[in-house]
Design a protein around this motif. Structure first.
Motif, PDB file in Angstrom:
ATOM      1  N   VAL A 183       0.851  -1.191   0.000  1.00 33.14           N
ATOM      2  CA  VAL A 183       0.000   0.000   0.000  1.00 33.14           C
ATOM      3  C   VAL A 183       0.884   1.237   0.000  1.00 33.14           C
ATOM      4  O   VAL A 183       1.824   1.337   0.795  1.00 33.14           O
ATOM      5  N   SER A 184       0.596   2.189  -0.858  1.00 32.03           N
ATOM      6  CA  SER A 184       1.329   3.452  -0.805  1.00 32.03           C
ATOM      7  C   SER A 184       0.863   4.259   0.407  1.00 32.03           C
ATOM      8  O   SER A 184      -0.273   4.135   0.865  1.00 32.03           O
ATOM      9  N   VAL A 185       1.768   5.098   0.930  1.00 28.44           N
ATOM     10  CA  VAL A 185       1.519   5.786   2.197  1.00 28.44           C
ATOM     11  C   VAL A 185       1.677   7.295   2.025  1.00 28.44           C
ATOM     12  O   VAL A 185       2.709   7.774   1.551  1.00 28.44           O
ATOM     13  N   GLY A 186       0.636   8.023   2.420  1.00 26.49           N
ATOM     14  CA  GLY A 186       0.711   9.477   2.518  1.00 26.49           C
ATOM     15  C   GLY A 186       0.645   9.840   3.990  1.00 26.49           C
ATOM     16  O   GLY A 186       1.603   9.739   4.732  1.00 26.49           O
ATOM     17  N   GLY A 187      -0.562  10.197   4.450  1.00 29.05           N
ATOM     18  CA  GLY A 187      -0.744  10.476   5.868  1.00 29.05           C
ATOM     19  C   GLY A 187      -1.015   9.236   6.696  1.00 29.05           C
ATOM     20  O   GLY A 187      -0.947   9.279   7.920  1.00 29.05           O
ATOM     21  N   GLY A 188      -1.380   8.140   6.033  1.00 30.69           N
ATOM     22  CA  GLY A 188      -1.636   6.894   6.740  1.00 30.69           C
ATOM     23  C   GLY A 188      -3.092   6.502   6.813  1.00 30.69           C
ATOM     24  O   GLY A 188      -3.418   5.447   7.374  1.00 30.69           O
ATOM     25  N   GLY A 189      -3.989   7.295   6.265  1.00 34.47           N
ATOM     26  CA  GLY A 189      -5.409   6.963   6.319  1.00 34.47           C
ATOM     27  C   GLY A 189      -5.748   5.675   5.614  1.00 34.47           C
ATOM     28  O   GLY A 189      -6.572   4.882   6.097  1.00 34.47           O
TER      29      GLY A 189
END
Length: 338
Positions: A183-189
């Motif tokens: 899974v790609s990760v930005g803020g973690g939502g």
């Protein structure tokens, strides 16, 4: 792994939320990526793509935004919602508000892709443009304070995570015996919900996150043992570029994510090329990051395994896509090299 107590993200809660959203959220397809190149690269392993790029609004963000919007008390519906975003979350929040009969006034960075601004307006949102970073959030906070609008956070909070967990539940239901999920990760939502769901159903399945090297707040936070903020971010993957991790998403990642790896922007672009050539998918950089993580830093440990990859979104205009695709073609050989 860290121990989270009383966080409310249980299998029962995730399943209940997924059922409650099923009247409006699409159950997106899971398809095998079975080509000679992928077979050779992954040592004969099986790769399955969870196509959230086909979700309403073009990304997984619709799930979390609607999950939050449906929790707004009836006496606050008339005030509507607000959001702060570089693009995808603003679109999703506006869509969610429309599903609930609310108005949306969203604040977008003035550097946002014009295509995404147009998409938010197409969802009947009033769009306000502000400088990136604190100014964007400050304006959304003002709207919440002065107009009584409910602020829908782009990635933090239990309702956002419960909404995103539907991605993981659907994936592990469709392919129960997965060895790993990426899974790609930005803020973690997204990854907080996916990881919690995967581990609840199949604890043996590994969950790997992928961040841009220029926006690696979550991996740095995990290394530090607490959420941290970055001094700056620098990546083409704007939807993976929040400058900080926050406590709720961080805690879930610490509990349920096995490892987060990083990829360069060149690798992200090459990942977009792989998805275009091998899967016939035109995706945004955030989705390219996930496949780049699989082929690049994670490949050696995933050879011969059954792997799920979340294709998180595809909100990209044709001109920008072609520029990134050309860059990716220049670096494709580096990504797929032994």
């Amino acid at each position: 792994m860290a121990n989270i107590k009383n966080d409310g993200v249980t299998l029962e809660a995730m399943t209940t939320r997924a059922v409650s959203l099923s009247d409006a959220v699409l159950r997106t397809p899971v398809v095998p990526l079975k080509t000679p190149l992928i077979g050779d690269l992954m040592g004969g392993g099986s790769v399955f793509l969870k196509l959230e790029c086909f979700q309403h609004t073009g990304t997984f963000k619709a799930r979390g935004a609607l999950s939050v919007a449906r929790q707004i008390p009836e006496d606050r519906l008339g005030a509507g919602i607000t959001a702060a975003s570089a693009g995808n979350h603003a679109i999703a929040a506006a869509w969610a508000a429309r599903q609930c009969g609310m108005s949306a006034k969203v604040v977008m960075q003035n550097t946002a892709n014009p295509f995404r601004i147009a998409r938010a307006r197409a969802e009947q949102a009033d769009v306000i443009l502000r400088d990136p970073g604190p100014d964007t959030f400050a304006e959304a906070e003002r709207l919440s304070r002065e107009e009584g609008r409910t602020f829908i956070h782009p990635f933090e909070g239990i309702d956002t995570t419960l909404g995103a967990s539907g991605v993981g539940l659907e994936l592990i239901q469709d392919v129960p015996e997965l060895d790993a999920v990426i899974v790609s990760v930005g803020g973690g939502g997204l990854i907080s919900g996916v990881a919690a769901a995967i581990k609840a159903v199949n604890p043996k399945c590994k969950v790997f996150g992928v961040e841009p090297t220029g926006a690696d707040s979550m991996s740095r936070s995990l290394a530090a043992g607490q959420p941290i903020a970055l001094d700056k971010v620098m990546t083409i993957a704007d939807s993976l570029a929040p400058p900080m991790a926050l406590p709720f998403g961080y805690a879930l990642c610490a509990a349920y994510v096995d490892e987060i790896v990083t990829v360069t922007d060149d690798q992200i672009c090459a990942g977009m090329v792989v998805l275009q050539q091998e899967a016939k998918l035109a995706v945004e950089p955030a989705a390219g990051a996930a496949i780049a993580g699989m082929i690049g830093p994670l490949r050696a440990r995933l050879l011969g395994q059954k792997i799920g990859v979340v294709i998180c979104g595809a909100n990209m205009d044709a001109a920008s896509y072609e520029v990134l695709l050309a860059r990716g073609r220049d670096h494709l050989d580096e990504l797929i090299a032994p």
